[in-house]
Write a protein that holds these residues in place. Structure first.
Motif, short mmCIF file in Angstrom:
data_model
loop_
_atom_site.label_atom_id
_atom_site.label_comp_id
_atom_site.label_asym_id
_atom_site.label_seq_id
_atom_site.Cartn_x
_atom_site.Cartn_y
_atom_site.Cartn_z
N UNK A 170 6.96 22.08 -21.88
CA UNK A 170 6.18 23.36 -21.78
C UNK A 170 6.02 24.25 -22.93
N UNK A 171 6.23 23.62 -24.10
CA UNK A 171 6.24 24.47 -25.29
C UNK A 171 5.11 23.65 -26.16
N UNK A 172 4.78 24.82 -27.03
CA UNK A 172 3.58 24.43 -27.92
C UNK A 172 4.11 24.60 -29.30
N UNK A 173 5.58 25.09 -29.43
CA UNK A 173 6.06 25.19 -30.95
C UNK A 173 6.24 23.73 -31.65
N UNK A 174 5.96 23.90 -33.05
CA UNK A 174 6.29 22.97 -33.90
C UNK A 174 6.87 23.62 -35.14
N UNK A 175 7.81 23.49 -35.71
CA UNK A 175 8.57 24.13 -36.90
C UNK A 175 7.91 23.62 -38.22
N UNK A 176 7.73 24.77 -39.23
CA UNK A 176 7.17 24.64 -40.29
C UNK A 176 7.66 23.09 -41.07
N UNK A 177 8.93 22.69 -40.95
CA UNK A 177 9.38 21.75 -41.52
C UNK A 177 8.75 20.48 -40.65
N UNK A 178 8.92 20.42 -39.48
CA UNK A 178 8.16 19.49 -38.67
C UNK A 178 6.91 19.15 -38.87
N UNK A 179 6.08 20.46 -39.35
CA UNK A 179 4.59 20.37 -39.57
C UNK A 179 4.36 19.60 -40.88
N UNK A 180 4.98 20.19 -41.87
CA UNK A 180 4.93 19.25 -43.03
C UNK A 180 5.24 17.73 -43.07
N UNK A 181 6.18 17.59 -42.52
CA UNK A 181 6.67 16.11 -42.04
C UNK A 181 5.81 15.45 -41.55
N UNK A 182 5.20 15.92 -40.50
CA UNK A 182 4.01 15.21 -39.54
C UNK A 182 2.96 14.86 -40.67
N UNK A 183 2.41 15.97 -41.34
CA UNK A 183 1.25 15.83 -42.38
C UNK A 183 1.56 14.50 -43.26
N UNK A 184 2.94 14.84 -43.79
CA UNK A 184 3.23 13.48 -45.07
C UNK A 184 3.20 12.24 -44.17
N UNK A 185 3.56 11.92 -43.09
CA UNK A 185 3.68 10.51 -42.43
C UNK A 185 2.28 10.36 -41.85
N UNK A 186 1.52 11.32 -41.36
CA UNK A 186 0.27 10.91 -40.85
C UNK A 186 -0.75 10.53 -42.14
N UNK A 187 -0.70 11.14 -43.18
CA UNK A 187 -1.72 10.97 -44.15
C UNK A 187 -1.53 9.53 -44.98
N UNK A 188 0.06 9.27 -44.78
CA UNK A 188 0.66 8.14 -45.62
C UNK A 188 -0.02 6.94 -44.72
N UNK A 189 0.21 6.86 -43.24
CA UNK A 189 -0.18 5.82 -42.39
C UNK A 189 -1.73 5.75 -42.27
#
Length: 317
Positions: free
Chosen positions: A90-109
């Motif tokens: 029940x949380x919507x929070x994503x950290x700055x580091x997690x967000x950048x990491x997610x962007x990196x891997x999503x664009x990659x794949x």
């Protein structure tokens, strides 16, 4: 970040708004996405196991298919688990580091998906237009080199896009109208100048998205010309059936992606864009194994042999 401004923090808080803020709908959203994620994992893993276990499938076409299945598993694993965890806690929070990491891997794949589909189109082009030279042209060294070049190019692109994100500053609390950190959304939410980011982002989209798509169109134009030159109807059907599954996956991937951006441009609704993006981020990877296995006798035979082998092994043990 500006040193004396109360509008900025060194670590801004990002909130993934997801699809709905209605508490009663959260169990339904959790169940639907968990089911789709498990189907995606199971289906693509079966394709990889079938290709690796059957020596008859150790060909360029199935080598690329196994790589595509692996990329689809990685792609969905980049976004869905975090969303499921947020719903569960029940949380919507994503950290700055997690967000950048997610962007990196999503664009990659995502870009790897585009590259692999174009490589598979080239494989079908050689198989149909130059059948006598197929084994010579599509040798193991070339196949490995094509996949390696795709990975290197996509890794460098993802690294560039992620580093470009690091130069942006964000306000105290950033609400992301999506279920994951999507590059375009994040750039638009930045509080600093985004001209250079938009320039790099759109240039990469045209080069790495439009280039492979043009290659796919060229390959299929030559394939259609070759098929039209075949005299017998049976020969035409056999030639077309070898690329029907790939053509279906290409159509599904590009049509859903195009639909997402057209719908978001027409409605100007971030929520509608988030819902539409599920088609190419979740639904397409889930459907790929079904598309490639339902009409493919080789995959069906390999899967049947795999199940028989595992059943016998279980009985003997």
């Amino acid at each position: 970040f500006p040193p004396n401004s109360s509008l900025y923090l060194m670590e801004p808080e990002f909130l993934l708004l997801g699809f709905s803020e209605e508490p009663e709908l959260q169990p339904l959203v959790f169940g639907v996405f968990l089911s789709m994620y498990l189907i995606t994992l199971f289906g693509n893993l079966l394709i990889i196991l079938a290709v690796s276990s059957d020596s008859h499938l150790h060909t360029p076409m199935y080598f690329f298919l196994a790589n595509l299945s692996f990329i689809d598993i990685c792609s969905t694993s980049t976004t869905i688990p975090k969303m499921l965890m947020n719903i569960q806690t029940e949380s919507k929070v994503i950290t700055y580091a997690e967000c950048i990491t997610q962007i990196y891997f999503f664009i990659l794949f995502a870009v790897l998906d585009v590259f692999l589909l174009s490589v598979m189109a080239y494989d079908r082009f050689v198989a149909i237009c130059h059948p006598l030279h197929y084994t010579v042209i599509m040798n193991p060294q070339l196949c490995g080199l094509l996949v390696l070049m795709s990975w290197v190019t996509c890794i460098l692109n993802s690294l560039l896009q992620s580093l470009m994100m690091l130069r942006l500053s964000f306000c105290t609390e950033v609400e992301i109208p999506h279920f994951f950190c999507e590059l375009n959304d994040m750039v638009q939410l930045a509080c600093s100048d985004t001209f250079l980011n938009n320039l790099v982002m759109y240039f990469a989209a045209v080069l790495l998205g439009g280039g492979p798509f043009a290659g796919i169109l060229y390959s299929y134009s030559k394939i259609v010309s070759s098929i039209r030159g075949i005299s017998s109807a049976r020969g035409k059907y056999k030639a077309f059936s070898t690329c029907a599954s790939h053509l279906s996956v290409v159509s599904l991937f590009y049509c859903t992606m195009l639909g997402v951006y057209l719908s978001s441009a027409a409605t100007q609704s971030s929520h509608a864009s988030a819902v539409a993006s599920v088609m190419y981020t979740v639904v397409t990877p889930m459907l790929n194994p079904f598309i490639y296995s339902l009409r493919n006798r080789d995959i069906k035979r390999a899967l049947k042999a795999l199940f028989v082998k595992e059943t016998l092994h279980g009985q003997l043990s």
